[in-house]
Motif scaffolding. Structure first.
Motif, PDB file in Angstrom:
ATOM      1  N   UNK A 116      30.682   9.034  20.271  1.00  0.00           N
ATOM      2  CA  UNK A 116      29.443   9.791  20.086  1.00  0.00           C
ATOM      3  C   UNK A 116      29.057   9.645  18.619  1.00  0.00           C
ATOM      4  N   UNK A 117      28.085   8.755  18.335  1.00  0.00           N
ATOM      5  CA  UNK A 117      27.625   8.552  16.964  1.00  0.00           C
ATOM      6  C   UNK A 117      26.899   9.792  16.488  1.00  0.00           C
ATOM      7  N   UNK A 118      26.987  10.104  15.202  1.00  0.00           N
ATOM      8  CA  UNK A 118      26.390  11.331  14.660  1.00  0.00           C
ATOM      9  C   UNK A 118      24.881  11.251  14.517  1.00  0.00           C
ATOM     10  N   UNK A 119      24.327  10.040  14.636  1.00  0.00           N
ATOM     11  CA  UNK A 119      22.873   9.883  14.553  1.00  0.00           C
ATOM     12  C   UNK A 119      22.452   8.598  15.257  1.00  0.00           C
ATOM     13  N   UNK A 120      21.157   8.337  15.283  1.00  0.00           N
ATOM     14  CA  UNK A 120      20.633   7.182  16.018  1.00  0.00           C
ATOM     15  C   UNK A 120      20.899   5.855  15.323  1.00  0.00           C
TER      16      UNK A 120
END
Length: 68
Positions: free
Chosen positions: A19-23
């Motif tokens: 789950x990446x913290x941003x796009x």
């Protein structure tokens, strides 16, 4: 295409759901703006002729980046 090689030259070493913290899928470049939203995807390590590359993707694979 980025490496100008055929698919059979690539060996997947590992693939992990992330789950990446941003796009920006964990790849940040100076001056780049990223939507601040959790972005499911994958961290993938591949080997090409003894050289390792780390790839980050979103969940569908429509966004792929090579970690510098």
């Amino acid at each position: 295409a980025h490496l100008s090689i055929t698919e059979d030259a690539i060996r997947v070493v590992s693939a992990e759901a992330v789950d990446w913290s941003d796009a920006c899928i964990g790849i940040h470049e100076p001056g780049q703006m990223c939507a601040q939203v959790i972005t499911p995807g994958y961290s993938i390590i591949v080997d090409v002729d003894g050289q390792s590359y780390e790839l980050h993707t979103n969940a569908t694979g429509s966004v792929v980046g090579i970690v510098p």
